[in-house]
Design an enzyme around this catalytic site. Structure first.
Site, mmCIF file in Angstrom:
data_model
loop_
_atom_site.group_PDB
_atom_site.id
_atom_site.type_symbol
_atom_site.label_atom_id
_atom_site.label_comp_id
_atom_site.label_asym_id
_atom_site.label_seq_id
_atom_site.Cartn_x
_atom_site.Cartn_y
_atom_site.Cartn_z
ATOM 1 N N CYS A 149 -17.491 -2.661 -18.674
ATOM 2 C CA CYS A 149 -17.719 -2.345 -17.260
ATOM 3 C C CYS A 149 -18.998 -3.005 -16.745
ATOM 4 O O CYS A 149 -20.061 -2.881 -17.367
ATOM 5 C CB CYS A 149 -17.808 -0.829 -17.075
ATOM 6 S SG CYS A 149 -18.083 -0.344 -15.357
ATOM 7 N N ASP A 154 -9.622 6.068 -2.496
ATOM 8 C CA ASP A 154 -8.448 6.599 -3.193
ATOM 9 C C ASP A 154 -8.893 7.228 -4.507
ATOM 10 O O ASP A 154 -10.082 7.454 -4.726
ATOM 11 C CB ASP A 154 -7.435 5.482 -3.443
ATOM 12 C CG ASP A 154 -7.948 4.474 -4.458
ATOM 13 O OD1 ASP A 154 -9.173 4.419 -4.676
ATOM 14 O OD2 ASP A 154 -7.134 3.748 -5.039
ATOM 15 N N GLU A 207 0.827 -1.210 0.000
ATOM 16 C CA GLU A 207 0.000 0.000 0.000
ATOM 17 C C GLU A 207 0.860 1.258 0.000
ATOM 18 O O GLU A 207 0.525 2.250 -0.641
ATOM 19 C CB GLU A 207 -0.953 0.006 1.195
ATOM 20 C CG GLU A 207 -2.030 -1.073 1.161
ATOM 21 C CD GLU A 207 -2.890 -1.002 -0.091
ATOM 22 O OE1 GLU A 207 -2.979 0.076 -0.692
ATOM 23 O OE2 GLU A 207 -3.458 -2.038 -0.467
ATOM 24 N N GLN A 225 0.299 6.854 -5.010
ATOM 25 C CA GLN A 225 0.637 7.766 -6.110
ATOM 26 C C GLN A 225 1.606 7.126 -7.103
ATOM 27 O O GLN A 225 2.442 7.802 -7.696
ATOM 28 C CB GLN A 225 1.229 9.063 -5.556
ATOM 29 C CG GLN A 225 0.247 9.832 -4.691
ATOM 30 C CD GLN A 225 -0.930 10.344 -5.471
ATOM 31 O OE1 GLN A 225 -0.797 11.243 -6.296
ATOM 32 N NE2 GLN A 225 -2.107 9.773 -5.243
ATOM 33 N N THR A 226 1.525 5.802 -7.216
ATOM 34 C CA THR A 226 2.478 5.085 -8.059
ATOM 35 C C THR A 226 1.745 3.976 -8.809
ATOM 36 O O THR A 226 1.017 3.197 -8.194
ATOM 37 C CB THR A 226 3.599 4.470 -7.191
ATOM 38 O OG1 THR A 226 4.208 5.513 -6.431
ATOM 39 C CG2 THR A 226 4.638 3.781 -8.051
ATOM 40 N N TYR A 233 8.909 10.335 -3.783
ATOM 41 C CA TYR A 233 8.238 10.543 -2.485
ATOM 42 C C TYR A 233 8.976 9.784 -1.386
ATOM 43 O O TYR A 233 8.453 8.846 -0.771
ATOM 44 C CB TYR A 233 6.780 10.098 -2.560
ATOM 45 C CG TYR A 233 5.895 11.049 -3.317
ATOM 46 C CD1 TYR A 233 6.339 12.318 -3.666
ATOM 47 C CD2 TYR A 233 4.610 10.696 -3.678
ATOM 48 C CE1 TYR A 233 5.534 13.205 -4.356
ATOM 49 C CE2 TYR A 233 3.782 11.581 -4.369
ATOM 50 C CZ TYR A 233 4.259 12.820 -4.707
ATOM 51 O OH TYR A 233 3.461 13.676 -5.386
ATOM 52 N N TYR A 248 -6.613 6.168 4.076
ATOM 53 C CA TYR A 248 -6.715 5.201 2.984
ATOM 54 C C TYR A 248 -5.993 3.901 3.327
ATOM 55 O O TYR A 248 -6.565 2.806 3.243
ATOM 56 C CB TYR A 248 -6.153 5.763 1.665
ATOM 57 C CG TYR A 248 -5.834 4.647 0.725
ATOM 58 C CD1 TYR A 248 -6.848 4.012 0.034
ATOM 59 C CD2 TYR A 248 -4.535 4.131 0.621
ATOM 60 C CE1 TYR A 248 -6.587 2.916 -0.774
ATOM 61 C CE2 TYR A 248 -4.272 3.047 -0.168
ATOM 62 C CZ TYR A 248 -5.291 2.444 -0.868
ATOM 63 O OH TYR A 248 -5.033 1.352 -1.630
ATOM 64 N N CYS A 306 -24.609 3.298 -14.738
ATOM 65 C CA CYS A 306 -23.700 4.428 -14.574
ATOM 66 C C CYS A 306 -24.311 5.676 -15.206
ATOM 67 O O CYS A 306 -24.592 5.710 -16.406
ATOM 68 C CB CYS A 306 -22.353 4.113 -15.209
ATOM 69 S SG CYS A 306 -21.173 5.475 -15.142
#
Length: 343
Positions: free
Chosen positions: A206, A143, A42, A47-48, A87, A125, A212
């Site tokens: 989907c 997220d 996690e 951000q990766t 980061y 998160y 949706c």
DNA sequence: AAGCCGGGGAG
DNA sequence: CTCCCAGGCTT
């Protein structure tokens, strides 16, 4: 959230779970419920993108297979395994958290959301993800994927750059949350990554497209709404690559500003070294919030006595071309060293 | 509440 | 080129 309060959307969560059973990505951390491994994954993937961090994750787990091994390792080696990921406070915090688990939980990973949240580098998160995947916790791991999937499904224009976005979308997530929250959280990640992508979503594949709202309006690209734009400022850096006979001098950065605790060349030199300055090279490097212009002066210390005096001060760390990869350098500096090797 | 922290890949 | 990714910390 005006028109959603009276309806029951629980079936949505179950549709996702069924989709996930057949379409879950085959990832190394999907074969375990070891909270240590889930925690590391996690953090690595904050951000990766998966493809970017997969090798780092595998190497990290191989070198630090458990909390104790990580807690007892040197910080520099933890940083080394984070090299190139970005980061870097994540690496520093992950090491501190391992020590925390040893000291406060006798090396046994905490199982409660509130306790996991106390770990350095763990926010709402990550605490939700680890507790739901490993300990049957019931918190949605909200997220960027949640923002995108939920804002599209409900055609909800709430600004995700608003600081209240997390709590807002947590409430939306609660509307569709099924019993098996751990699988649900991972299902949302996979749907957001593989189907409900930021651009050109694959709505035909989907499982939610019939319900949706963004799809029915053909407004997928209008969601999520994000008003705040990041602007990069220009920053000039100057370095002196002071070297002799395959060795060069470095120092370690502080834990503030960019590239926390990574190694760098010397930002300045004493007057005795000025005669050895040869040429300069400028490297342009873009970070998310900065456009860097890095000017690097090549300083070839051709005098043995000057070099010896320099080393004698013990102010600097000596690295060398043979094993520079054993320390963690910022990407542009690592590239510079790599190129110097070819000369 | 707002600003800052990397690097890479997609479009 | 712009956008954004399995976010969190600091102020």
């Amino acid at each position: 959230m005006k028109n959603t309060e009276t309806s029951d959307f629980k079936y949505i969560g179950n549709i996702l779970l069924n989709w996930y059973k057949k379409n879950a990505r085959d990832l190394p951390f999907r074969q375990t419920k070891d909270p240590y491994k889930i925690w590391i994954c996690e953090i690595v993937f904050q951000q990766t993108r998966i493809n970017q961090g997969l090798n780092h994750y595998n190497n990290f787990i191989k070198r630090f297979p458990d909390v104790k091994t990580l807690a007892e390792a040197a910080e520099d080696e933890v940083l080394l395994h984070w090299k190139g990921l970005g980061y870097y406070s994540r690496a520093i915090n992950i090491h501190k958290a391992a020590k925390q688990i040893m000291a406060d939980y006798h090396g046994s990973f905490p199982s409660e959301y509130g306790e996991i949240l106390k770990l350095k580098g763990v926010g709402k998160y990550t605490a939700a993800a680890v507790s739901s995947i490993c300990f049957n916790g019931k918190m949605p791991a909200v997220d960027g994927n949640f923002y995108r999937v939920l804002s599209r499904f409900f055609a909800d224009g709430f600004d995700i750059s608003n600081s209240k976005a997390f709590s807002y979308f947590s409430e939306l997530a609660a509307l569709i949350l099924p019993e098996k929250v751990g699988d649900f959280n991972q299902a949302m990640m996979d749907l957001g990554s593989e189907i409900c992508k930021p651009k050109n979503p694959l709505c035909g594949e989907c499982p939610l497209h019939e319900n949706c709202l963004a799809f029915s309006l053909q407004k997928m690209s209008s969601f999520p709404v994000k008003t705040k734009k990041v602007k990069a400022e220009n920053l000039q850096l100057t370095y002196y690559f002071v070297h002799r006979n395959g060795q060069f001098l470095i120092q370690q950065r502080k834990d503030d500003f960019i590239w926390k605790k990574l190694f760098e060349f010397l930002p300045e030199i004493s007057v005795e070294l000025e005669p050895f300055v040869r040429n300069a090279k400028t490297i342009n490097h873009k970070l998310t919030h900065k456009n860097l212009s890095i000017e690097i002066f090549d300083v070839d210390v051709t005098s043995a006595s000057v070099w010896k005096a320099l080393i004698g001060t013990k102010k600097y760390i000596i690295s060398d071309f043979e094993n520079f990869h054993e320390k963690s350098f910022p990407k542009p500096l690592e590239n510079y060293i790599q190129n110097s090797l070819k000369d």
